[in-house]
Design an enzyme around this catalytic site. Structure first.
Site, PDB file in Angstrom:
ATOM      1  N   CYS A   1       2.998   8.317   1.543  1.00  0.00           N
ATOM      2  CA  CYS A   1       3.451   7.397   2.576  1.00  0.00           C
ATOM      3  C   CYS A   1       3.684   6.043   1.901  1.00  0.00           C
ATOM      4  CB  CYS A   1       2.372   7.277   3.651  1.00  0.00           C
ATOM      5  SG  CYS A   1       2.726   6.019   4.886  1.00  0.00           S
TER       6      CYS A   1
ATOM      7  N   CYS B   1       5.359  -7.452   7.654  1.00  0.00           N
ATOM      8  CA  CYS B   1       6.293  -6.952   8.666  1.00  0.00           C
ATOM      9  C   CYS B   1       6.478  -8.038   9.709  1.00  0.00           C
ATOM     10  CB  CYS B   1       5.709  -5.701   9.324  1.00  0.00           C
ATOM     11  SG  CYS B   1       6.792  -4.939  10.559  1.00  0.00           S
TER      12      CYS B   1
ATOM     13  N   CYS C   1      -1.015  -3.391  15.494  1.00  0.00           N
ATOM     14  CA  CYS C   1      -0.799  -2.996  14.094  1.00  0.00           C
ATOM     15  C   CYS C   1      -1.280  -4.065  13.110  1.00  0.00           C
ATOM     16  CB  CYS C   1       0.686  -2.725  13.877  1.00  0.00           C
ATOM     17  SG  CYS C   1       1.081  -2.217  12.201  1.00  0.00           S
TER      18      CYS C   1
ATOM     19  N   CYS D   1       4.116  -5.745  16.429  1.00  0.00           N
ATOM     20  CA  CYS D   1       3.438  -4.807  17.334  1.00  0.00           C
ATOM     21  C   CYS D   1       1.963  -5.229  17.487  1.00  0.00           C
ATOM     22  CB  CYS D   1       3.517  -3.380  16.800  1.00  0.00           C
ATOM     23  SG  CYS D   1       5.217  -2.778  16.670  1.00  0.00           S
TER      24      CYS D   1
ATOM     25  N   CYS E   1      -2.304   1.999   8.068  1.00  0.00           N
ATOM     26  CA  CYS E   1      -1.396   0.880   7.829  1.00  0.00           C
ATOM     27  C   CYS E   1      -1.979  -0.500   7.641  1.00  0.00           C
ATOM     28  CB  CYS E   1      -0.458   0.733   9.022  1.00  0.00           C
ATOM     29  SG  CYS E   1       0.701   2.013   9.157  1.00  0.00           S
TER      30      CYS E   1
ATOM     31  N   GLU F   1       0.814  -1.213   0.000  1.00  0.00           N
ATOM     32  CA  GLU F   1       0.000   0.000   0.000  1.00  0.00           C
ATOM     33  C   GLU F   1       0.849   1.265   0.000  1.00  0.00           C
ATOM     34  OE1 GLU F   1      -2.749  -0.018   3.344  1.00  0.00           O
ATOM     35  OE2 GLU F   1      -2.972  -2.177   3.116  1.00  0.00           O
TER      36      GLU F   1
HETATM   37  N1  SAH Z   1       7.595   0.041  11.174  1.00  0.00           N
HETATM   38  C1  SAH Z   1       7.672   1.469  11.279  1.00  0.00           C
HETATM   39  C2  SAH Z   1       6.828   2.233  10.264  1.00  0.00           C
HETATM   40  C3  SAH Z   1       5.412   1.774   9.953  1.00  0.00           C
HETATM   41  S1  SAH Z   1       4.047   2.070  11.027  1.00  0.00           S
HETATM   42  C4  SAH Z   1       7.335   1.911  12.673  1.00  0.00           C
HETATM   43  O1  SAH Z   1       6.976   1.069  13.486  1.00  0.00           O
HETATM   44  O2  SAH Z   1       7.502   3.084  12.977  1.00  0.00           O
HETATM   45  C5  SAH Z   1       3.638   3.761  11.076  1.00  0.00           C
HETATM   46  C6  SAH Z   1       3.100   4.184  12.446  1.00  0.00           C
HETATM   47  O3  SAH Z   1       1.734   3.756  12.667  1.00  0.00           O
HETATM   48  C7  SAH Z   1       3.904   3.588  13.603  1.00  0.00           C
HETATM   49  O4  SAH Z   1       4.122   4.591  14.559  1.00  0.00           O
HETATM   50  C8  SAH Z   1       2.965   2.524  14.112  1.00  0.00           C
HETATM   51  O5  SAH Z   1       3.277   2.145  15.425  1.00  0.00           O
HETATM   52  C9  SAH Z   1       1.627   3.197  13.960  1.00  0.00           C
HETATM   53  N2  SAH Z   1       0.468   2.304  14.044  1.00  0.00           N
HETATM   54  C10 SAH Z   1       0.366   1.009  13.703  1.00  0.00           C
HETATM   55  N3  SAH Z   1      -0.869   0.526  13.962  1.00  0.00           N
HETATM   56  C11 SAH Z   1      -1.583   1.554  14.472  1.00  0.00           C
HETATM   57  C12 SAH Z   1      -2.919   1.694  14.927  1.00  0.00           C
HETATM   58  N4  SAH Z   1      -3.778   0.672  14.940  1.00  0.00           N
HETATM   59  N5  SAH Z   1      -3.312   2.903  15.375  1.00  0.00           N
HETATM   60  C13 SAH Z   1      -2.452   3.953  15.371  1.00  0.00           C
HETATM   61  N6  SAH Z   1      -1.188   3.875  14.959  1.00  0.00           N
HETATM   62  C14 SAH Z   1      -0.738   2.695  14.519  1.00  0.00           C
END
Ligand code: SAH
Length: 347
Positions: free
Chosen positions: A103, A110, A117, A114, A329, A90
């Site tokens: 973006c 990944c 995510c 987390c 994301c 995406e």
């Molecule tokens: N892997 C990298 C970049 C991709 S994620 C990182 O972790 O920074 C981009 C941002 O969106 C990150 O800060 C991630 O933690 C956040 N993110 C992921 N899922 C989310 C969600 N459900 N709500 C809000 N932010 C989220």
């Protein structure tokens, strides 16, 4: 097949020299590639036999728009790209006052895990090549007709888990003979891979580093971000302080607000203590509700922001764009994967 589009101008030139071609051919080919041609045939100022040789030996497979969604609320456009091997990633085009920002994804899936995510649910499939990252910027611009001035590496994937390719991509997109997007217009977001942060610091690039903090205490952070068990938050803060010392660049800390998990005043106070000596900026993100996740959005965002500000920390709340189009994301990719799965199941 040779991945010519992942090569820098000197590398393309060298490769063309190997074919017995004069140096200027390198620049011609590089320029065509960065203009977004879809085939070597389109490189009309090259001799026909050279175009034929390139076609036989080099890869040129731009992504195809698998889905496109445009927000009626704010003009945000979300692309689901199908890559040449059938994988999907995406990109999102956001229209800010300071310019159009794309973006992009850095990996297919990944492996960081987390807990909140969507991008990591099915794990990592593979890294993206420099060309596949460049193509997201290039074809978002070409398809939308909107000039892209800023890039954020905040899509699917962990950029520091694919750092060599990311650095090559930065060199490509920065090239004056290519898209010529300046480092100060690029942000890179990481979940906190400390060795990568240290490697970036040594390079002293002028890009903006974003760190996904999400909790300032180890117990909470390990609970929601497995990466914390490998690189503890104390190590992470130390690397951030060193990064600032070395580059003089302010770090932006991402903080997704999760109800009852990371939104207490004590946690705000701890952030302030850990950032002392560094002009950090905390970006509070309203949690996106991911269906598969047990976490709920916090109701204390304003109070948390105030608490941070009372310590002299700059804290902003991220404006959510594209709320009507699954613009966060990994959600569109998951939807497409689920639909494909259902399609197979029903056959
Ligand atoms: N892997 C990298 C970049 C991709 S994620 C990182 O972790 O920074 C981009 C941002 O969106 C990150 O800060 C991630 O933690 C956040 N993110 C992921 N899922 C989310 C969600 N459900 N709500 C809000 N932010 C989220």
């Amino acid at each position: 097949m040779i991945d010519l589009k992942s090569m820098s101008l000197p590398e393309v030139t060298e490769w063309m020299r190997g074919l017995g071609q004069p140096a200027f051919r390198g620049k011609q080919v590089f320029t065509w590639l960065h203009r977004g041609v879809r085939s070597f045939e389109e490189m009309t100022n090259l001799p026909k036999d050279l175009r034929e040789t390139l076609k036989e030996t080099c890869l040129l497979a731009p992504p195809v728009v698998a889905r496109k969604q445009e927000s009626r609320l704010d003009g945000t456009i979300k692309y689901l790209w199908e890559l040449s091997d059938g994988n999907c990633i995406e990109s999102v085009l956001m229209r800010y006052h300071h310019g159009n920002t794309v973006c992009i994804s850095s990996q297919v899936g990944c492996r960081m895990g987390c807990a909140f995510c969507a991008s990591t649910i099915a794990g990592k499939v593979r890294n993206l090549t420099p060309a596949e990252m460049l193509d997201q910027v290039l074809f978002t611009q070409l398809d939308s007709g909107l000039p892209v001035s800023n890039i954020v590496l905040m899509g699917i994937g962990e950029p520091l888990d694919n750092l060599d390719a990311v650095l090559k991509f930065l060199e490509l997109v920065n090239s004056p003979d290519g898209m010529n997007i300046g480092m100060r217009h690029i942000s890179l977001s990481t979940c906190g891979l400390v060795p990568g942060i240290r490697r970036l610091a040594d390079l002293e690039l002028q890009l903006t580093l974003s760190v996904s903090l999400h909790a300032p205490d180890s117990a909470t952070r390990s609970r929601i971000m497995p990466v914390n068990r490998a690189y503890d938050v104390e190590e992470l803060f130390a690397a951030c302080h060193d990064y600032f010392q070395k580059t003089g660049r302010r770090i932006s800390f991402e903080y997704a607000m999760i109800d009852g998990v990371n939104d207490s005043d004590q946690q705000a106070d701890l952030i302030a203590r850990k950032l002392r000596g560094m002009p950090g900026h905390v970006n509070l993100i309203p949690l996106n509700d991911v269906v598969e996740s047990p976490f709920k959005p916090s109701r204390r965002i304003a109070a948390f922001q105030k608490r941070l500000e009372s310590h002299g920390i700059t804290a902003t709340v991220r404006r959510s764009l594209g709320g009507d189009i699954d613009a966060s994301c990994g959600q569109l990719r998951r939807k497409a994967m689920e639909e494909a799965q259902k399609g197979e199941d029903s056959q």
